[in-house]
Motif scaffolding. Sequence first.
Motif, short mmCIF file in Angstrom:
data_model
loop_
_atom_site.label_atom_id
_atom_site.label_comp_id
_atom_site.label_asym_id
_atom_site.label_seq_id
_atom_site.Cartn_x
_atom_site.Cartn_y
_atom_site.Cartn_z
N HIS A 35 0.82 -1.22 0.00
CA HIS A 35 0.00 0.00 0.00
C HIS A 35 0.86 1.28 0.00
O HIS A 35 0.55 2.25 -0.70
CB HIS A 35 -0.90 -0.03 1.23
CG HIS A 35 -1.86 1.10 1.35
ND1 HIS A 35 -3.05 1.15 0.67
CD2 HIS A 35 -1.80 2.25 2.07
CE1 HIS A 35 -3.68 2.28 0.98
NE2 HIS A 35 -2.94 2.96 1.82
N ASP B 168 -6.71 6.89 -0.31
CA ASP B 168 -6.66 5.53 -0.86
C ASP B 168 -7.51 5.39 -2.12
O ASP B 168 -8.65 5.83 -2.18
CB ASP B 168 -7.14 4.54 0.22
CG ASP B 168 -6.16 4.50 1.38
OD1 ASP B 168 -5.05 5.04 1.25
OD2 ASP B 168 -6.52 3.90 2.41
N SER C 32 0.20 9.51 5.61
CA SER C 32 -1.20 9.04 5.58
C SER C 32 -1.71 8.90 7.01
O SER C 32 -1.10 9.41 7.94
CB SER C 32 -1.27 7.70 4.84
OG SER C 32 -0.64 6.70 5.61
N HIS D 76 1.07 4.49 -2.59
CA HIS D 76 1.06 5.94 -2.35
C HIS D 76 2.27 6.61 -2.99
O HIS D 76 2.17 7.71 -3.53
CB HIS D 76 1.05 6.23 -0.85
CG HIS D 76 -0.31 6.15 -0.22
ND1 HIS D 76 -1.40 6.83 -0.72
CD2 HIS D 76 -0.76 5.48 0.88
CE1 HIS D 76 -2.46 6.58 0.05
NE2 HIS D 76 -2.10 5.76 1.02
ZN ZN Z 1 -3.34 4.95 2.38
#
Ligand code: ZN
Length: 353
Positions: free
Chosen positions: A111, A310, A142, A115
């Motif tokens: 993840h 996201d 984040s 980003h």
């Molecule tokens: Zn995220």
Amino acid sequence: MLVLGLEASCDETACAIVRDDGCVLADVIHTQTSLHAPHGGVVPEVASRDHVRQVSRVVENALAAAAISLNDIDAIAVTARPGLLGALLVGVEFAKGLSLATGKPLVGVDHLHGHLSASALFANGTACHVAPPFPHVALVASGGHTALYLVKGPNASQVEALGATRDDAAGECFDKVAKVMGLGYPGGPAVDRWAERGDADKCPLAFPRDRIEGFDFSFSGLKTRVAAHIETHGRPESEEALAHLCAGVRSAIVRTLVGKTLAAADETHVGAVTVGGGVAANRFLRSELARGAEARALMCFLPARFACTDNGAMIAWAGLQRLLAGERDDLSLDASTTSILPSVTRKGRGRRS
Ligand code: ZN
Ligand code: KG4
């Protein structure tokens, strides 16, 4: 080449169809914000259940929006780590099902690498975009992570850690401060909106400059300061006072994030900086980073605001980099709560020795 990217690591079920030239054909995001808001934060069990409820509809809607069928897809990318385990498992198992049914290759994506990769995607999803040159310095900020990286190439193995938060992530700090101010969840966008109407110089709290050496961060002190202020003086009584407090908080967080990102660019002699993660949607962070980069003749890559939080497009794009490097996963792909990106920082203890 068309890659389907599936994201379900926290509180968004998202699916995007991305072409290998960076064009985003579809980007569908179902957010669970209203489910978690009454609890003041993400409830893992509620998140997993909602991903199960939404995932097929979100994938179908993405295919419909791109006007293609599953057979037109060349590969399936899915967030496999880090995140809430129950949430990740929904995405990973669904993606395995798609891969099994279509015979198309499957790649698991980190993840955070998603980003990091988002800055390579074009602002409005309709045309292609100039990608940041390598090496560059990337800030990921984040709700769960805040770290600085030296990015030497498009693959996760080419990412070096420069520093990270020793306690709260920047987004977590925004969320916690918003909670004590009674601004609801998620707090970052609310604090950002109020701050737009305020003046940081009129904030009743002075936030001392971050004294942490190197490229590590610490945000828990700031949160504690705001909580102590509210406990003593109560919540701001007027909208004006609330706006000034929010502006002060936003300015303190942004000053630290931007200052360290630019210092890292100076030290590593790169020509470009990028930012990703939900906090990259912050208006002041965007303008301050762009201003600081311009003053240093650095290129500055800011993903479109919608691409900061996201989404499936960043997962598709990061997955594409793995596919281009000849990497694949099989049906043994597992979900994990830890990132594959290196870390030089241990929470609460600073740098690893
Ligand atoms: Zn995220
Ligand atoms: O990247 P993301 O969608 O999810 C995680 O991977 O955590 O980031 C969500 C975080 C939340 O903490 C939210 O408050 C923060 O990003 N955020 C913002 C803004 N928009 C979202 N923080 C500051 N200003 C914003 N405009």
